[in-house]
Structure formats: structure tokens, C-alpha cells
Design an enzyme around this catalytic site. Structure first.
Site, short mmCIF file in Angstrom:
data_model
loop_
_atom_site.label_atom_id
_atom_site.label_comp_id
_atom_site.label_asym_id
_atom_site.label_seq_id
_atom_site.Cartn_x
_atom_site.Cartn_y
_atom_site.Cartn_z
CE LYS A 183 -3.90 2.09 2.50
NZ LYS A 183 -4.67 2.12 3.76
CG HIS A 223 -6.29 0.91 11.99
ND1 HIS A 223 -5.68 2.14 11.87
CD2 HIS A 223 -5.55 0.06 11.22
CE1 HIS A 223 -4.64 2.05 11.08
NE2 HIS A 223 -4.52 0.80 10.66
CG ASP A 273 -2.09 -2.88 10.51
OD1 ASP A 273 -2.88 -1.91 10.44
OD2 ASP A 273 -0.86 -2.76 10.37
CG HIS A 327 -1.34 1.59 14.09
ND1 HIS A 327 -1.79 0.27 14.23
CD2 HIS A 327 -1.31 1.81 12.75
CE1 HIS A 327 -1.99 -0.26 13.05
NE2 HIS A 327 -1.71 0.65 12.13
#
Length: 332
Positions: free
Chosen positions: A199, A218, A220, A274
């Protein structure tokens, strides 16, 4: 064309004030919630060339869920070229970028976009992105990759080879840290079928950075994430009730522990919560690679980590089912 019709990059070029849909609730605004002053603890920086580095990796995964690695074996020119072609893509005219627009409604989930997850409050985050699978070869769709700038494919393939090696090394350290065989974790996540998703995040200059976020808080979904930052500060980590800056360390790669490693370890390792802040004057960019199990693979706590006094804390399920529930904010 999905939500790409108006990118954050375009908005940033024309705004004097932040549109209300980007203003986070007060309890999420970075100005009000970032740990103040110079006494904040730093996430561990681990030299992978030193003896004992594996134990430090495991300790950081338990305590922080995030750490930075240096002397990691990924050559600086390879990282620099990855960054060069990523910057060049986002410098292309809008019409060129939109040729690669993702369109989840039609099943096109790779490409250029502005948002991945729905926000229940209807809030938007201050970033644009591009993502595509880089390994294994049978999962790669080169039609989704930019044909411009020149060298994009070569740069991403070269970097991916190094990240595949580094991921195996880190999974080995983490496996040994649980008292398992070195290859146990990588094998449980699919071995040679592990999926590597590249990404590129772009966070343009923002008129009121104290009110918004580039990425909302959120964890991962992945097993782990290997991230290249640029020099603009932005990544923050939640630990012991506070948000701390993950300071920029030249030539370091940032490693996030993701949900699947927390599940596999039955909670011994922690997926890191994070978020990303943005800057008023500078463009922040990052290049995370998400290391994921194949969708059909069932992930659950390792049997050797589940015993009478340590019952399974997580449900075993196919990774694609886990993804669906998390992206759509459904009960786990």
C-alpha cells in the site's frame, strides 16, 4: 469510480479550512490526546544484526506490538526506489491516477482510492492511497499496477523480495519467543502462500491538522505489517492509556504486530492500536506491506498455547471471514 471522484490531494490544494466531515470527535483529536512533552517512552529500535535480537523482537511484540528494525538487510537503494516511484505516481495528473481507481462495488479492490473502511460517525480521514498484491505470483494482477512512472513494477518487485525474507525472519523470532519451532508461525499462516499486499499512503498538507487524522485508530488485520515511512512525523501508538509518537528513525523499517499474530499467540503478542496524524506544511507518505494468510486459511490459537489454565481466547476462523467481519464492523 467509487469515492475517488474528489481526492484529499485535490481538496488540500484548494482549502483554507477543514471541511466538517474531516473533523474528528474531541476525544480523537490529536491536539487534545497526544502525550505531551519530552518524557514519552520510545518504541523499541532493534538491530537485527546483533546477537539476542530475536528475544528483543519477542519482548517488543509482547509489550508494544510495534517496533522498528535497523540493519534489516533491505538495501537503502531498494527502499529509495520504492519511495521514488510512489511519489511519482501521486504526482501524476488526476485523470491518470483515476485510471486505476478501485471500485469495491464491482469487486475491484486493488487500485487508487480514498477510503477503505466505513466510519460509523460518517467521518472521513485525510489520506489517499494505492494498493495492490505483490506476492505470491498467482495472486498478482499486474493490470492493477500503475504503468507510469517507468520502473514502478521493477521497484515494487525488488522490494517485495526483501520483505518476504524479512517477514520469514521476524515470524521465526516470534515463533521461538512463544516456545514453538522456528517455522511454526509461518507455516500456520500459509508458508509459501502468504499474501503480501503493498500500500502507498499519501497524507497531503492539511489546514487544521490538530482536528483530524490521516488514519483513524485501528489494529491491522494482517499477521504483521512492514512499513517504510518518509521523514514527516505522523505515526502514533496507543500504549498504557496514552498516544505516543513513533519517532522517525532514518533507514529503519517499522513493524506492526497484527490481529492474526495476536490470535495465533492466544494474546501473548498484542496487535498494536495505532493512528496517523498529518502536517500543516508537509506531505507525509508511508509504504506498508501487509503480510496476510490466504483467505481460505483457518487461523486460531496454536494448540500448544492453549491449555487448562490458558483456554483459547479467540475463535478460529477463515481469514476471509475475519476480514469481512472487521471491514464491515460486524461482531467477531
Amino acid at each position: 469510480m467509487g469515492e475517488v471522484h474528489r481526492s484529499v490531494q485535490e481538496l488540500a490544494a484548494s482549502l483554507g479550512a477543514l471541511p466538517p466531515e474531516f473533523v474528528r470527535p474531541e476525544h480523537e483529536q490529536p491536539a487534545a490526546t497526544t502525550f505531551p512533552g519530552g518524557a514519552a517512552p520510545d518504541a523499541p529500535v532493534i538491530d537485527l544484526s546483533e546477537p539476542g535480537c530475536g528475544a528483543r523482537v519477542a519482548a517488543a511484540a509482547r509489550e508494544w506490538g510495534l517496533f522498528q528494525v535497523v540493519n534489516h538487510g533491505v538495501p537503502s537503494p531498494v527502499v529509495a526506489e520504492l519511495q521514488r516511484v510512489g511519489r511519482a505516481f501521486f504526482s501524476l495528473p488526476r485523470e491518470e491516477k483515476e485510471r486505476y481507481a478501485m471500485d469495491p462495488a464491482s469487486g475491484r479492490i486493488e487500485g487508487y482510492g480514498t477510503r477503505l473502511q466505513r466510519d460509523l460517525e460518517g467521518k472521513k480521514t485525510w489520506n489517499d492511497f494505492f494498493f495492490h498484491v505483490v506476492a505470491p505470483p498467482e495472486k498478482v494482477d499486474h493490470g492493477a499496477w500503475p504503468r507510469s512512472p517507468a520502473g514502478y513494477r521493477e521497484a515494487n518487485e525488488a522490494y517485495c523480495c526483501h520483505v518476504q525474507r524479512l517477514a520469514r525472519e521476524l515470524l521465526g523470532h516470534l515463533s521461538l519467543g512463544l516456545g514453538l519451532e522456528e517455522g511454526a508461525m509461518a507455516e500456520a499462516f500459509g508458508g509459501g502462500d502468504l499474501v503480501f499486499l503493498q500500500k502507498i499512503n499519501l497524507y497531503p498538507p492539511c489546514p487544521q491538522p490538530e482536528l483530524t487524522l490521516g488514519v483513524a485508530p485501528h489494529t491491522d488485520m494482517s499477521t504483521l505489517t512492514v512499513l517504510v515511512p518518509n521523514e514527516v512525523q505522523g505515526l502514533q501508538v496507543f500504549k498504557d492509556g496514552h498516544w505516543y509518537d513513533a519517532k522517525y528513525v532514518p533507514d529503519a523499517l517499522i513493524i506492526h504486530i497484527g490481529d492474526q499474530i495476536e490470535i495465533f499467540s492466544n494474546g501473548a503478542y498484542k496487535a498494536v492500536l495505532h493512528r496517523t496524524t498529518v502536517s500543516k506544511e508537509k506531505t507525509r507518505m508511508s509504504w506498508p506491506v501487509f503480510v496476510e494468510p490466504p483467505g481460505e486459511l483457518v487461523v486460531g490459537p496454536h494448540p500448544q498455547l492453549v491449555a487448562g489454565e490458558s483456554p483459547a481466547k479467540y475463535k478460529a476462523r477463515k481469514y476471509q471471514e475475519y476480514q469481512h467481519c472487521k471491514i464491515n464492523k460486524l461482531p467477531m
